[in-house]
Design a protein around this motif. Structure first.
Motif, mmCIF file in Angstrom:
data_model
loop_
_atom_site.group_PDB
_atom_site.id
_atom_site.type_symbol
_atom_site.label_atom_id
_atom_site.label_comp_id
_atom_site.label_asym_id
_atom_site.label_seq_id
_atom_site.Cartn_x
_atom_site.Cartn_y
_atom_site.Cartn_z
ATOM 1 N N LEU A 88 34.312 2.909 90.014
ATOM 2 C CA LEU A 88 34.217 3.716 91.229
ATOM 3 C C LEU A 88 33.206 4.856 91.093
ATOM 4 N N ALA A 89 32.956 5.312 89.857
ATOM 5 C CA ALA A 89 31.977 6.382 89.615
ATOM 6 C C ALA A 89 30.913 5.840 88.671
ATOM 7 N N ASN A 90 30.950 6.260 87.417
ATOM 8 C CA ASN A 90 30.081 5.693 86.397
ATOM 9 C C ASN A 90 30.686 5.958 85.030
ATOM 10 N N ALA A 91 30.060 5.435 83.992
ATOM 11 C CA ALA A 91 30.621 5.542 82.648
ATOM 12 C C ALA A 91 30.713 6.995 82.192
ATOM 13 N N SER A 92 29.712 7.798 82.500
ATOM 14 C CA SER A 92 29.694 9.194 82.063
ATOM 15 C C SER A 92 30.828 9.990 82.689
ATOM 16 N N VAL A 93 31.015 9.845 83.986
ATOM 17 C CA VAL A 93 32.063 10.593 84.690
ATOM 18 C C VAL A 93 33.435 10.145 84.217
ATOM 19 N N ALA A 94 33.651 8.838 84.078
ATOM 20 C CA ALA A 94 34.948 8.331 83.654
ATOM 21 C C ALA A 94 35.312 8.835 82.263
ATOM 22 N N ALA A 95 34.351 8.794 81.338
ATOM 23 C CA ALA A 95 34.621 9.260 79.978
ATOM 24 C C ALA A 95 34.890 10.759 79.945
ATOM 25 N N THR A 96 34.170 11.510 80.760
ATOM 26 C CA THR A 96 34.338 12.958 80.765
ATOM 27 C C THR A 96 35.688 13.363 81.339
ATOM 28 N N CYS A 97 36.207 12.600 82.277
ATOM 29 C CA CYS A 97 37.516 12.922 82.854
ATOM 30 C C CYS A 97 38.616 12.922 81.794
ATOM 31 N N ILE A 98 38.419 12.150 80.727
ATOM 32 C CA ILE A 98 39.422 12.109 79.666
ATOM 33 C C ILE A 98 39.565 13.476 78.995
ATOM 34 N N ALA A 99 38.563 14.348 79.149
ATOM 35 C CA ALA A 99 38.664 15.692 78.576
ATOM 36 C C ALA A 99 39.785 16.500 79.199
ATOM 37 N N LEU A 100 40.345 16.036 80.314
ATOM 38 C CA LEU A 100 41.506 16.696 80.901
ATOM 39 C C LEU A 100 42.775 16.451 80.088
ATOM 40 N N ALA A 101 42.753 15.461 79.225
ATOM 41 C CA ALA A 101 43.957 15.083 78.487
ATOM 42 C C ALA A 101 44.560 16.213 77.654
ATOM 43 N N PRO A 102 43.762 17.101 76.995
ATOM 44 C CA PRO A 102 44.389 18.171 76.213
ATOM 45 C C PRO A 102 45.296 19.084 77.038
ATOM 46 N N VAL A 103 44.950 19.308 78.298
ATOM 47 C CA VAL A 103 45.794 20.147 79.140
ATOM 48 C C VAL A 103 47.151 19.488 79.337
ATOM 49 N N PHE A 104 47.136 18.201 79.640
ATOM 50 C CA PHE A 104 48.387 17.477 79.823
ATOM 51 C C PHE A 104 49.154 17.352 78.507
ATOM 52 N N THR A 105 48.431 17.068 77.421
ATOM 53 C CA THR A 105 49.079 16.895 76.125
ATOM 54 C C THR A 105 49.751 18.177 75.650
ATOM 55 N N ALA A 106 49.138 19.320 75.897
ATOM 56 C CA ALA A 106 49.692 20.599 75.464
ATOM 57 C C ALA A 106 51.065 20.843 76.076
ATOM 58 N N VAL A 107 51.300 20.291 77.245
ATOM 59 C CA VAL A 107 52.592 20.454 77.912
ATOM 60 C C VAL A 107 53.559 19.341 77.527
ATOM 61 N N ILE A 108 53.040 18.126 77.394
ATOM 62 C CA ILE A 108 53.902 16.957 77.203
ATOM 63 C C ILE A 108 54.327 16.769 75.756
ATOM 64 N N GLU A 109 53.400 16.934 74.799
ATOM 65 C CA GLU A 109 53.730 16.620 73.406
ATOM 66 C C GLU A 109 54.860 17.464 72.837
ATOM 67 N N PRO A 110 54.918 18.790 73.051
ATOM 68 C CA PRO A 110 56.050 19.548 72.508
ATOM 69 C C PRO A 110 57.406 19.033 73.003
ATOM 70 N N TRP A 111 57.445 18.610 74.254
ATOM 71 C CA TRP A 111 58.694 18.091 74.813
ATOM 72 C C TRP A 111 59.052 16.746 74.185
ATOM 73 N N VAL A 112 58.065 15.869 74.005
ATOM 74 C CA VAL A 112 58.321 14.546 73.449
ATOM 75 C C VAL A 112 58.589 14.623 71.951
ATOM 76 N N ALA A 113 57.777 15.413 71.228
ATOM 77 C CA ALA A 113 57.896 15.504 69.771
ATOM 78 C C ALA A 113 58.952 16.503 69.333
#
Length: 313
Positions: A88-113
């Motif tokens: 829907l976009a391109n390879a660069s944009v799709a790969a860069t969106c993954i950089a949002l993962a640390p924000v989600f992980t910072a909230v989710i991992e302490p709860w899961v782990a």
């Protein structure tokens, strides 16, 4: 070489291979749904030839099998949304969106782990956001949906990555890979008929036979860019935390962007804002381990000096 340092090198190598997956996803002409389905099916077929995988399956309890299958379903959804963003976009944009993962992980991992929440982790995750905003700021209107799908992919990364961190030490990594991707293949098979109603932008015919061009690229995607980093990242997760690996994974857009410039000429779509955003992301990657180098590790079984996208692209 210490286990942690070795895990760090393994993760960086995985990130390089994951950067290649975005390029292959753009080069493969199949829509996202059959692309991911074939990718997972090929990896499962390869692992079915390994006796060690079958021995590991026999040792698993029904509870662990159910847990890994649940994670596999999330992996399938992550890959579907990631390659949906590529299309829907391109390879660069799709790969860069993954950089949002640390924000989600910072909230989710302490709860899961089941470890204390660290506000410093969330702060570094938030530090990445301006970079992501700059990167996607110059995206044409026609690619906006791809950005949203890419953000959803990052959320799924954080969820299944944190769950894998909790489960990874209970089974052989290759066995886990086979079980999760087998469950992921089944998930996409069952999801295909209802996908037009749930997420029409990613809906397509599942039963598509790839031609020779797509078949060769799918084999490379399954073997070199999926099976190898998938298992290697699972091994590395025994010595590193999901959050720290997510920061290292922020280098994936850099690899993907450079490869896209050379192979896909995507530099025509990039602006100075894009490069400024990438600089912020890379800065966060290197700043975090420097500030935490002398910090006492309170949970050595969960934390270390690096991190990966666990099993993702």
């Amino acid at each position: 070489m210490t286990d942690t340092r070795r895990a760090l090198l393994q993760i960086h190598f995985c990130v390089l291979l994951w950067g290649v997956t975005a390029i292959l996803g753009k080069l493969i002409t199949l829509p996202a749904l059959p692309l991911v389905w074939w990718r997972m099916l090929l990896v499962v077929a390869m692992l079915a030839l390994v006796p060690r995988v079958w021995r590991g399956l026999r040792r698993l309890s029904p509870r662990l099998v159910a847990g890994y299958c649940g994670v596999g379903a999330l992996v399938a959804l992550h890959w579907l949304t990631f390659y949906g963003a590529v299309k829907l976009a391109n390879a660069s944009v799709a790969a860069t969106c993954i950089a949002l993962a640390p924000v989600f992980t910072a909230v989710i991992e302490p709860w899961v782990a089941k470890r204390p929440f660290q506000f410093r982790e969330l702060a570094f995750g938030i530090l990445v956001l301006p970079g992501v905003a700059l990167v996607v700021g110059g995206v044409p209107d026609g690619m906006r949906l791809g950005v949203l799908i890419g953000a959803l992919s990052a959320l799924l990364v954080a969820i299944f990555g944190s769950l894998n961190k909790r489960l990874v030490s209970h089974a052989d990594p290759l066995t886990v890979t086979a079980l999760e991707l087998g469950a992921g293949t089944l998930t996409l098979t069952l999801l295909a008929p209802v996908l037009p109603f749930l997420l029409p932008a990613l809906a397509s015919d599942l039963w598509v036979i790839p031609d020779l061009h797509d078949g060769l690229l799918l084999l490379a995607l399954a073997g070199l860019c999926t099976l190898l980093p998938f298992a290697l990242a699972l091994v590395a997760l025994r010595h590193i935390s999901a959050y720290t690996s997510q920061l290292v994974t922020n280098l994936e857009p850099v690899y993907a962007i450079l490869l896209a410039m050379v192979l896909l000429s995507e530099q025509r779509e990039l602006t100075p804002l894009f490069y400024a955003g990438v600089a912020i992301i890379v800065g966060a990657v290197f700043l975090h381990p420097l500030l935490n180098r002398r910090r006492k590790v309170q949970h050595p079984e969960l934390m270390a000096t690096s991190e990966a996208r666990n099993i993702a692209d």
